[in-house]
Design a protein around this motif. Structure first.
Motif, PDB file in Angstrom:
ATOM      1  N   GLU A 111       9.570   0.861 -10.432  1.00 48.58           N
ATOM      2  CA  GLU A 111      10.090   1.570 -11.300  1.00 48.58           C
ATOM      3  C   GLU A 111      11.467   2.133 -11.693  1.00 48.58           C
ATOM      4  OE1 GLU A 111       7.618   4.231 -13.178  1.00 48.58           O
ATOM      5  OE2 GLU A 111       6.906   2.165 -14.190  1.00 48.58           O
ATOM      6  N   GLN A 112      11.306   2.601 -10.225  1.00 46.40           N
ATOM      7  CA  GLN A 112      13.025   3.264  -9.912  1.00 46.40           C
ATOM      8  C   GLN A 112      14.417   2.538  -9.827  1.00 46.40           C
ATOM      9  OE1 GLN A 112      11.835   6.655  -7.211  1.00 46.40           O
ATOM     10  NE2 GLN A 112      10.807   7.751  -8.101  1.00 46.40           N
ATOM     11  N   VAL A 113      14.043   1.454  -9.093  1.00 48.59           N
ATOM     12  CA  VAL A 113      15.077   1.388  -8.297  1.00 48.59           C
ATOM     13  C   VAL A 113      14.870  -0.052  -9.729  1.00 48.59           C
ATOM     14  CG1 VAL A 113      15.848  -1.348  -6.545  1.00 48.59           C
ATOM     15  CG2 VAL A 113      14.385   0.084  -6.307  1.00 48.59           C
ATOM     16  N   MET A 114      14.547  -0.608 -10.730  1.00 49.73           N
ATOM     17  CA  MET A 114      14.836  -1.221 -11.943  1.00 49.73           C
ATOM     18  C   MET A 114      16.104  -0.044 -12.655  1.00 49.73           C
ATOM     19  SD  MET A 114      11.652  -3.386 -12.673  1.00 49.73           S
ATOM     20  CE  MET A 114      12.357  -4.390 -13.998  1.00 49.73           C
ATOM     21  N   ALA A 115      15.282   0.877 -12.511  1.00 50.76           N
ATOM     22  CA  ALA A 115      16.020   2.017 -13.869  1.00 50.76           C
ATOM     23  C   ALA A 115      17.585   2.489 -13.081  1.00 50.76           C
ATOM     24  CB  ALA A 115      14.918   3.793 -13.648  1.00 50.76           C
ATOM     25  N   SER A 116      17.769   1.936 -11.848  1.00 45.10           N
ATOM     26  CA  SER A 116      18.964   2.256 -10.858  1.00 45.10           C
ATOM     27  C   SER A 116      19.815   1.313 -11.640  1.00 45.10           C
ATOM     28  CB  SER A 116      18.770   2.442 -10.136  1.00 45.10           C
ATOM     29  OG  SER A 116      18.668   1.334  -8.748  1.00 45.10           O
ATOM     30  N   GLY A 117      19.399   0.310 -12.096  1.00 47.28           N
ATOM     31  CA  GLY A 117      20.225  -1.317 -12.412  1.00 47.28           C
ATOM     32  C   GLY A 117      20.203  -2.230 -11.774  1.00 47.28           C
ATOM     33  N   ARG A 118      19.067  -2.365 -10.331  1.00 51.68           N
ATOM     34  CA  ARG A 118      18.746  -2.836  -8.785  1.00 51.68           C
ATOM     35  C   ARG A 118      18.004  -4.016  -9.729  1.00 51.68           C
ATOM     36  NH1 ARG A 118      18.575  -1.927  -2.672  1.00 51.68           N
ATOM     37  NH2 ARG A 118      18.971  -3.839  -2.062  1.00 51.68           N
ATOM     38  N   PRO A 119      18.741  -5.147  -9.735  1.00 51.39           N
ATOM     39  CA  PRO A 119      17.639  -6.675  -9.926  1.00 51.39           C
ATOM     40  C   PRO A 119      16.258  -6.229  -8.711  1.00 51.39           C
ATOM     41  CG  PRO A 119      19.639  -6.989  -9.974  1.00 51.39           C
ATOM     42  CD  PRO A 119      20.093  -5.718  -9.224  1.00 51.39           C
ATOM     43  N   VAL A 120      15.086  -6.442  -9.421  1.00 52.37           N
ATOM     44  CA  VAL A 120      13.442  -5.899  -8.605  1.00 52.37           C
ATOM     45  C   VAL A 120      12.733  -7.709  -8.453  1.00 52.37           C
ATOM     46  CG1 VAL A 120      11.883  -4.540  -8.085  1.00 52.37           C
ATOM     47  CG2 VAL A 120      14.051  -4.130  -7.666  1.00 52.37           C
ATOM     48  N   LEU A 121      12.647  -8.066  -7.334  1.00 52.44           N
ATOM     49  CA  LEU A 121      11.014  -9.392  -7.703  1.00 52.44           C
ATOM     50  C   LEU A 121       9.968  -8.214  -6.851  1.00 52.44           C
ATOM     51  CD1 LEU A 121       9.710 -11.347  -9.585  1.00 52.44           C
ATOM     52  CD2 LEU A 121      10.657 -12.648  -6.628  1.00 52.44           C
ATOM     53  N   LEU A 122       8.177  -7.819  -7.357  1.00 48.75           N
ATOM     54  CA  LEU A 122       7.579  -8.069  -6.391  1.00 48.75           C
ATOM     55  C   LEU A 122       6.617  -9.065  -6.356  1.00 48.75           C
ATOM     56  CD1 LEU A 122       6.138  -4.881  -9.002  1.00 48.75           C
ATOM     57  CD2 LEU A 122       6.334  -4.815  -6.281  1.00 48.75           C
ATOM     58  N   VAL A 123       6.607  -9.111  -5.080  1.00 47.24           N
ATOM     59  CA  VAL A 123       5.361  -9.936  -4.169  1.00 47.24           C
ATOM     60  C   VAL A 123       4.565  -9.570  -3.650  1.00 47.24           C
ATOM     61  CG1 VAL A 123       5.731 -11.899  -2.747  1.00 47.24           C
ATOM     62  CG2 VAL A 123       8.033 -11.429  -3.836  1.00 47.24           C
ATOM     63  N   GLY A 124       3.769  -9.588  -4.405  1.00 53.45           N
ATOM     64  CA  GLY A 124       1.826  -8.800  -4.164  1.00 53.45           C
ATOM     65  C   GLY A 124       1.956 -10.116  -3.271  1.00 53.45           C
ATOM     66  N   ILE A 125       0.666  -9.174  -2.154  1.00 49.59           N
ATOM     67  CA  ILE A 125       0.129 -10.143  -1.349  1.00 49.59           C
ATOM     68  C   ILE A 125      -1.624 -10.276  -1.913  1.00 49.59           C
ATOM     69  CG2 ILE A 125      -1.328  -9.388   0.776  1.00 49.59           C
ATOM     70  CD1 ILE A 125       0.993  -7.547   1.876  1.00 49.59           C
ATOM     71  N   GLU A 126      -2.333 -11.009  -2.437  1.00 51.17           N
ATOM     72  CA  GLU A 126      -3.269 -11.199  -2.724  1.00 51.17           C
ATOM     73  C   GLU A 126      -4.828 -10.393  -1.948  1.00 51.17           C
ATOM     74  OE1 GLU A 126      -3.985 -15.475  -3.491  1.00 51.17           O
ATOM     75  OE2 GLU A 126      -2.269 -15.854  -4.740  1.00 51.17           O
ATOM     76  N   GLY A 127      -5.176  -9.828  -2.732  1.00 46.59           N
ATOM     77  CA  GLY A 127      -6.251  -8.894  -2.410  1.00 46.59           C
ATOM     78  C   GLY A 127      -5.802  -7.884  -2.243  1.00 46.59           C
ATOM     79  N   GLU A 128      -4.557  -7.574  -2.018  1.00 44.77           N
ATOM     80  CA  GLU A 128      -3.986  -6.283  -1.640  1.00 44.77           C
ATOM     81  C   GLU A 128      -3.459  -5.893  -3.262  1.00 44.77           C
ATOM     82  OE1 GLU A 128      -4.762  -5.152   1.328  1.00 44.77           O
ATOM     83  OE2 GLU A 128      -5.362  -6.056   2.505  1.00 44.77           O
ATOM     84  N   ALA A 129      -2.265  -6.352  -3.257  1.00 40.71           N
ATOM     85  CA  ALA A 129      -1.578  -5.315  -4.749  1.00 40.71           C
ATOM     86  C   ALA A 129      -2.442  -5.439  -5.860  1.00 40.71           C
ATOM     87  CB  ALA A 129      -0.557  -6.625  -4.692  1.00 40.71           C
ATOM     88  N   SER A 130      -2.729  -4.628  -6.439  1.00 38.62           N
ATOM     89  CA  SER A 130      -2.607  -3.961  -7.950  1.00 38.62           C
ATOM     90  C   SER A 130      -2.637  -4.888  -8.664  1.00 38.62           C
ATOM     91  CB  SER A 130      -2.662  -2.752  -8.373  1.00 38.62           C
ATOM     92  OG  SER A 130      -2.174  -2.940  -9.664  1.00 38.62           O
ATOM     93  N   SER A 131      -3.154  -5.629  -9.951  1.00 42.63           N
ATOM     94  CA  SER A 131      -2.821  -6.205 -10.814  1.00 42.63           C
ATOM     95  C   SER A 131      -2.011  -6.457 -11.608  1.00 42.63           C
ATOM     96  CB  SER A 131      -4.559  -7.288 -11.827  1.00 42.63           C
ATOM     97  OG  SER A 131      -4.688  -6.101 -12.246  1.00 42.63           O
ATOM     98  N   GLU A 132      -1.252  -4.738 -11.267  1.00 39.09           N
ATOM     99  CA  GLU A 132       0.010  -4.224 -12.682  1.00 39.09           C
ATOM    100  C   GLU A 132       0.873  -4.331 -12.188  1.00 39.09           C
ATOM    101  OE1 GLU A 132      -0.886   0.443 -12.938  1.00 39.09           O
ATOM    102  OE2 GLU A 132      -3.142   0.038 -12.058  1.00 39.09           O
ATOM    103  N   ILE A 133       1.465  -5.067 -10.800  1.00 41.76           N
ATOM    104  CA  ILE A 133       2.584  -5.867 -10.873  1.00 41.76           C
ATOM    105  C   ILE A 133       3.011  -6.648 -12.319  1.00 41.76           C
ATOM    106  CG2 ILE A 133       1.999  -5.598  -7.866  1.00 41.76           C
ATOM    107  CD1 ILE A 133       1.937  -8.360  -8.358  1.00 41.76           C
ATOM    108  N   GLU A 134       1.689  -7.376 -12.258  1.00 37.81           N
ATOM    109  CA  GLU A 134       1.839  -8.439 -13.605  1.00 37.81           C
ATOM    110  C   GLU A 134       3.021  -7.661 -14.590  1.00 37.81           C
ATOM    111  OE1 GLU A 134      -1.171 -10.561 -14.072  1.00 37.81           O
ATOM    112  OE2 GLU A 134      -1.677 -11.390 -12.104  1.00 37.81           O
TER     113      GLU A 134
END
Length: 314
Positions: A29-52
Motif C-alpha cells: 500500500e505504502q509503496v504504491m501510494a508513492s507511485g512505484r509499481p509493485v507486484l506481490l508474489v505470495g508464497i503458497e501456504g504462507e502468504a495471506s489470500s489478501e494479497i489478491e
C-alpha cells in the motif's frame, strides 16, 4: 555481446516476495501510494489470500525459476522479502523447479557452509542472478521503529532495568539464532522466544501468570535484531496483536530496537497501548543499554516528550 535491456522509465518496479502476516500488504500500500509499481508474489501456504487485493501472483516453495521469470516479465531489478515463514526449511528436491534445481546445484557448496538461515541462502541465489535484495528501511522507512516514546505512557526506572535485562537476553538468544524477543520482569528473564514466534511467547507468559493468580502489571517485552543479522531479511516486527497480547500477559510495556524493527499500523498500536495502559518505545543501544532514558526521545511529531508516568490515568 548481448545488449542489456533498457531500464524502464519512471520509478523502478518492485517485487515483494510475501510471507505471512500484514507486513507485505501494508508495505505494498505504502509503496504504491508513492507511485512505484509493485507486484506481490505470495508464497503458497504462507502468504495471506489478501494479497489478491493487489497486483499479485503466486509461487510455491522452491520455485526460484518462476520467481526469476516473474521479475523479468515485470521488469523488476529489486526484490523486497517480507512476512513470516511458518515453515523455515530449505525446499525439498521435489519442490524445486528446474531452474531452482540448477541454482541449488550451482551453489551447493555455498548452501552447505555456515549457519545461514533459509532466507539468507535464497537471497544469495537471487543475487547471483543479478537481482537486488533491498532493505525495508530503503523502501518503507515509515514502518521502521524510531527512538523514543510512541504513546502517552513512559517506563519507570524498574521498567527500564527490565528492558536492559530482556535486551541482553534477546541478543544472546539471537546470537544462537533461536529468536529475537524476550520478556523480563523484576530484573529476571521470564520467557524467551522460540520458533513459534512472539505471539506464542506472550501467550505462554499469560498462561503462567494466570496459573499463579497474577493480577498486576509489570514486565516488558523486548524485540531486537540478532547479532550479525542481514538487515534486509527477517527483521523483528511488532503490531497491534503484539500490544493486545502484551496487555493480556500483564506486561507494563513493549520496547523495540530503533532503526531495525518493523512497526505495523503504528496509529492503532498507539491507540491500543494508551487505552490498555502500556508504554511503547523504540530504543538505541547508546540510550537503553548504557543507562539512558529512551522515553525522553522524539515523539511522533518530532517534539520531545516524557510521556505520562505508567499507571497514571490517560
Amino acid at each position: 555481446m548481448a545488449k542489456r535491456a533498457a531500464e524502464p522509465a519512471g520509478p523502478r518496479p518492485l517485487v515483494i516476495l510475501a510471507g505471512g502476516g500484514d507486513f507485505p500488504l501494508i508495505a505494498a500500500e505504502q509503496v504504491m501510494a508513492s507511485g512505484r509499481p509493485v507486484l506481490l508474489v505470495g508464497i503458497e501456504g504462507e502468504a495471506s489470500s489478501e494479497i489478491e487485493d493487489f497486483p499479485h501472483t503466486w509461487v510455491k516453495r522452491g520455485q526460484l525459476g518462476k520467481l526469476f521469470s516473474i521479475m523479468k516479465t515485470f521488469r523488476a531489478q529489486d526484490l523486497l522479502i517480507l512476512g513470516m515463514l511458518a515453515d523455515r526449511r530449505m525446499p525439498t528436491w521435489r519442490e524445486v523447479d528446474l531452474t531452482g534445481l540448477w541454482e541449488v546445484l550451482r551453489h551447493w557448496r555455498m548452501l552447505q557452509d555456515g549457519d545461514d538461515t533459509v532466507l539468507r541462502k535464497v537471497a544469495r541465489m537471487v543475487e547471483a542472478r543479478g537481482f537486488t535484495i533491498v532493505q525495508p528501511a530503503e523502501v518503507i522507512p515509515s514502518m521502521i521503529a524510531r527512538s523514543g516514546l510512541y504513546g502517552r505512557y513512559r517506563p519507570t526506572d524498574g521498567d527500564l532495568a527490565d528492558v536492559l535485562v530482556a535486551y541482553r537476553a534477546a541478543k544472546e538468544l539471537g546470537r544462537r539464532d533461536k529468536g529475537q524477543a524476550c520478556v523480563a520482569s523484576d530484573g529476571q528473564v521470564m520467557a524467551r522466544e522460540d520458533h513459534r514466534g512472539t505471539d506464542n511467547l506472550l501467550e505462554r507468559v499469560a498462561a503462567e501468570r494466570r496459573q499463579k493468580g497474577f493480577t498486576g502489571s509489570n514486565g516488558v517485552l523486548v524485540k531486537c535484531l540478532k547479532p550479525g543479522q542481514d538487515t534486509r531479511l527477517d527483521l523483528p516486527a511488532v503490531g497491534p496483536a503484539t500490544v493486545r497480547n502484551a496487555a493480556a500477559a500483564g506486561l507494563a510495556g513493549i520496547a523495540v530496537e530503533a532503526g531495525s524493527t518493523l512497526v505495523v499500523d503504528e496509529d492503532l498500536m498507539i491507540e491500543l497501548a494508551d487505552r490498555l495502559g502500556l508504554f511503547l518505545m523504540g530504543f538505541a543501544l547508546s540510550s537503553a543499554a548504557l543507562g539512558g532514558r529512551p522515553g525522553d526521545g522524539p515523539a511522533k511529531d518530532g517534539k520531545p516528550t516524557g510521556g505520562k508516568a505508567r499507571g497514571a490515568k490517560p
